[in-house]
Design an enzyme around this catalytic site. Sequence first.
Site, PDB file in Angstrom:
ATOM      1  N   CYS A   2     -21.985   1.765  -3.149  1.00  0.00           N
ATOM      2  CA  CYS A   2     -22.888   1.459  -4.250  1.00  0.00           C
ATOM      3  C   CYS A   2     -22.363   0.235  -4.972  1.00  0.00           C
ATOM      4  CB  CYS A   2     -22.927   2.623  -5.230  1.00  0.00           C
ATOM      5  SG  CYS A   2     -23.340   4.179  -4.434  1.00  0.00           S
ATOM      6  N   ARG A  27     -25.668  -4.094  -1.725  1.00  0.00           N
ATOM      7  CA  ARG A  27     -24.714  -3.002  -1.475  1.00  0.00           C
ATOM      8  C   ARG A  27     -25.407  -1.644  -1.416  1.00  0.00           C
ATOM      9  NH1 ARG A  27     -19.073  -4.267  -3.126  1.00  0.00           N
ATOM     10  NH2 ARG A  27     -18.767  -2.035  -3.212  1.00  0.00           N
ATOM     11  N   TRP A  72     -26.472   3.614  -3.065  1.00  0.00           N
ATOM     12  CA  TRP A  72     -26.674   3.878  -1.633  1.00  0.00           C
ATOM     13  C   TRP A  72     -26.164   5.297  -1.465  1.00  0.00           C
ATOM     14  CZ3 TRP A  72     -28.816   1.542   2.505  1.00  0.00           C
ATOM     15  CH2 TRP A  72     -28.448   1.989   3.778  1.00  0.00           C
ATOM     16  N   ASN A  96     -18.592   4.219  -7.966  1.00  0.00           N
ATOM     17  CA  ASN A  96     -18.706   3.875  -6.554  1.00  0.00           C
ATOM     18  C   ASN A  96     -17.535   4.549  -5.850  1.00  0.00           C
ATOM     19  OD1 ASN A  96     -19.280   2.605  -4.104  1.00  0.00           O
ATOM     20  ND2 ASN A  96     -18.032   0.812  -4.626  1.00  0.00           N
ATOM     21  N   GLY A  97     -17.806   5.299  -4.795  1.00  0.00           N
ATOM     22  CA  GLY A  97     -16.725   5.979  -4.082  1.00  0.00           C
ATOM     23  C   GLY A  97     -17.120   7.416  -3.798  1.00  0.00           C
ATOM     24  N   GLU A 487     -20.238  -0.773  25.301  1.00  0.00           N
ATOM     25  CA  GLU A 487     -20.427  -1.260  23.931  1.00  0.00           C
ATOM     26  C   GLU A 487     -19.863  -2.680  23.778  1.00  0.00           C
ATOM     27  OE1 GLU A 487     -22.224  -0.606  21.564  1.00  0.00           O
ATOM     28  OE2 GLU A 487     -21.303  -1.483  19.799  1.00  0.00           O
ATOM     29  N   LYS A 491     -22.177  -5.784  22.567  1.00  0.00           N
ATOM     30  CA  LYS A 491     -21.867  -6.626  21.405  1.00  0.00           C
ATOM     31  C   LYS A 491     -21.850  -8.093  21.814  1.00  0.00           C
ATOM     32  CE  LYS A 491     -22.507  -4.647  18.900  1.00  0.00           C
ATOM     33  NZ  LYS A 491     -22.858  -3.316  18.541  1.00  0.00           N
ATOM     34  N   GLU A 494     -25.429  -9.518  22.749  1.00  0.00           N
ATOM     35  CA  GLU A 494     -26.441  -9.657  21.702  1.00  0.00           C
ATOM     36  C   GLU A 494     -26.128 -10.771  20.713  1.00  0.00           C
ATOM     37  OE1 GLU A 494     -27.088  -6.239  19.129  1.00  0.00           O
ATOM     38  OE2 GLU A 494     -25.015  -5.639  19.358  1.00  0.00           O
ATOM     39  N   HIS A 510     -18.659  -0.281  44.443  1.00  0.00           N
ATOM     40  CA  HIS A 510     -19.990   0.126  44.909  1.00  0.00           C
ATOM     41  C   HIS A 510     -21.045  -0.933  44.579  1.00  0.00           C
ATOM     42  CE1 HIS A 510     -18.369   4.002  45.965  1.00  0.00           C
ATOM     43  NE2 HIS A 510     -17.772   4.033  44.783  1.00  0.00           N
ATOM     44  N   LYS A 609     -32.855  -5.376  13.002  1.00  0.00           N
ATOM     45  CA  LYS A 609     -31.858  -4.368  12.618  1.00  0.00           C
ATOM     46  C   LYS A 609     -32.381  -2.963  12.899  1.00  0.00           C
ATOM     47  CE  LYS A 609     -27.993  -2.961  10.915  1.00  0.00           C
ATOM     48  NZ  LYS A 609     -26.902  -3.005  11.888  1.00  0.00           N
TER      49      LYS A 609
END
Length: 614
Positions: A2, A27, A72, A96-97, A487, A491, A494, A510, A609
């Site tokens: 936040c 945020r 958030w 925040n936390g 992955e 990354k 993209e 193979h 996104k």
Amino acid sequence: MCGIIGYVGNQEVAPIIVDCLKKLEYRGYDSAGLTVLNGKIETYKTVGKIKELEKILPKDLKGNIGIGHTRWATHGVPSTINSHPHNSGDISVVHNGIIENYLPIKERLQQEGYDFVSDTDTEVIAHLLHSKLYGSVDSKSKISSFIEALRSTLKEIEGSYAITTVCSSEPGMMLAARKDSPLIIGIGDNEYYAASDVTAFLSHTKDVVFVDDLNLVMIRPEGAEFFDLDGNVLKKEKTTIDWDIEAAEKAGYEHFMLKEIHEQATSVHDTFSGKLSELDGSVNLEELKMSNEEIRNIERIEIIACGTSLNAGLVGKYLFENVAGIHTDVDIGSEFRYSNPIMDENTLSIAITQSGETADTLAAIRSCRSYDCNTIAITNVVGSSITRDANSVIYTRAGPEIGVAATKTFTAQLVTLYLLAIRFARARGMIDVNEAKDLLVNLKRVPGQIQTILNHRDTIRECAEMFAKERDYFFVGRHLNYPIALEGALKLKEISYIHAEGFAGGELKHGPLALIDDGTPVVAIATKGHVYEKILSNIKEIKAREARVIAVANEDDREIEKYVDWVLRVPATNELLSPLLSTVVLQLLAYYTALARGCSIDKPKNLAKSVTVE
Ligand code: F6R
């Protein structure tokens, strides 16, 4: 994650707080609120963006001291009641936390007569502070000073916090404090700001003091004083920063992606925070609406996801099978939705989606309803669509991710899968207390180990620059490292637009070996584990075709140097946890490759996104 702000000065505070909150909106933006101190505390809060808050503020709101918050959600859905500030009597708090021990404190305060209205952990701070200042819920006479009461509150709460707070019986002051969550004091002309990041007040002042952990700040119009938790006065140096707003939003990093890669030490910690008990090797997942009997009855797990979340799901398969002994399948959302799966009430479906809005994953999990099976959603966005479609929702606590390429949400998803696998394994008697303890102790070490990797990023950068002009890149891994190879390739492709593919080491002969020739870069994830010798033999096969091999290997592995061209190091950990570390190396490799190629890193071409259409 936040955003918090506080102001003490000689200007009207409400427009300043609103302006600062707009700068912090990146945020978190599910709700917002503020309190103005003007003889009393006047609090306004609402769901939605800051412009919604502006609409409900009275035109004649007067006062020179105030606090504000943009949220958030982590505890409790986005709602006006859950948004900050949280008040208790004449005290108002923004935070925040995450307060890890809020439940026992809440229960005690409720017994003492405090009335909790929200589902948040923050409300505990407001009521605890009130009880320390006045002694009881009804008392009007103080038993300590405001700063003493805050000090005593902070000694009792566990977890992370950046706090600003005001109290109408202490009219000329604001207090602020931090632990494991950023807090910066801005010093203007006879005015002071306290914020979770400098972006908030950068258009007002560039003179700042960075507050250290477990420090308190008392801010009055005549100055800011700094203390430790024992009340000792601290001397602080003022720094002048030269960031513009854009640089400040990225905390000085060149791109959001790099900032988010660096946030992983914190986001991994936040995701398991308050959920582990190393004493008895148990995992406390309150959000999981399944009894031990239901867990024991699971015959099969069906994981559904897309993209990076799918790669997390593939790691999940190894965890559920190896740790909890449950057969697990992993399906791509867009494929699953048109398949005829064999499922029944003993199947558990797990949807993984950071945004909670991916159309294919949503459609797939909805289609599970007709099979009567139990469903779990793992998501980063509180209140997102997926949360309405699953029996249990487990939130990753990565904070908003702005870079299109998923980084910190991926490692947070992995942490959640570790927690679920250990929880299931304990309920089914598949691992004993000591094995579980070992995993939990090692999991707790991961944030520090991620920091070690980040501290050595220059080696990864050098390697990335060396290979940045290549046309093709391959990634190989075995067992748990196979999804990490996928992955790593995702990354890289993209954000750098290099053709990249991930393979299981044993599959090379193979087919894929036909693609490897003189000079092709191949990343081999070769951390120590039961398939280490196997990946070494794959590396030898690759070297025999004169490719150049970059190994991701443990710090103490000297053997590997004999066979490869570059070694990127990760600290040693329990074999099962190594994906959390190797991933960070591959994210940095992709990032620095894209940087060297001058690509648009935070917004790669053709990608969004959140993919909310089929
Ligand atoms: C890759 C990436 C995408 C997402 C995919 C699923 O870096 O970000 O592949 O992982 O679009 O998104 P969520 O997790 O929101 O369902």
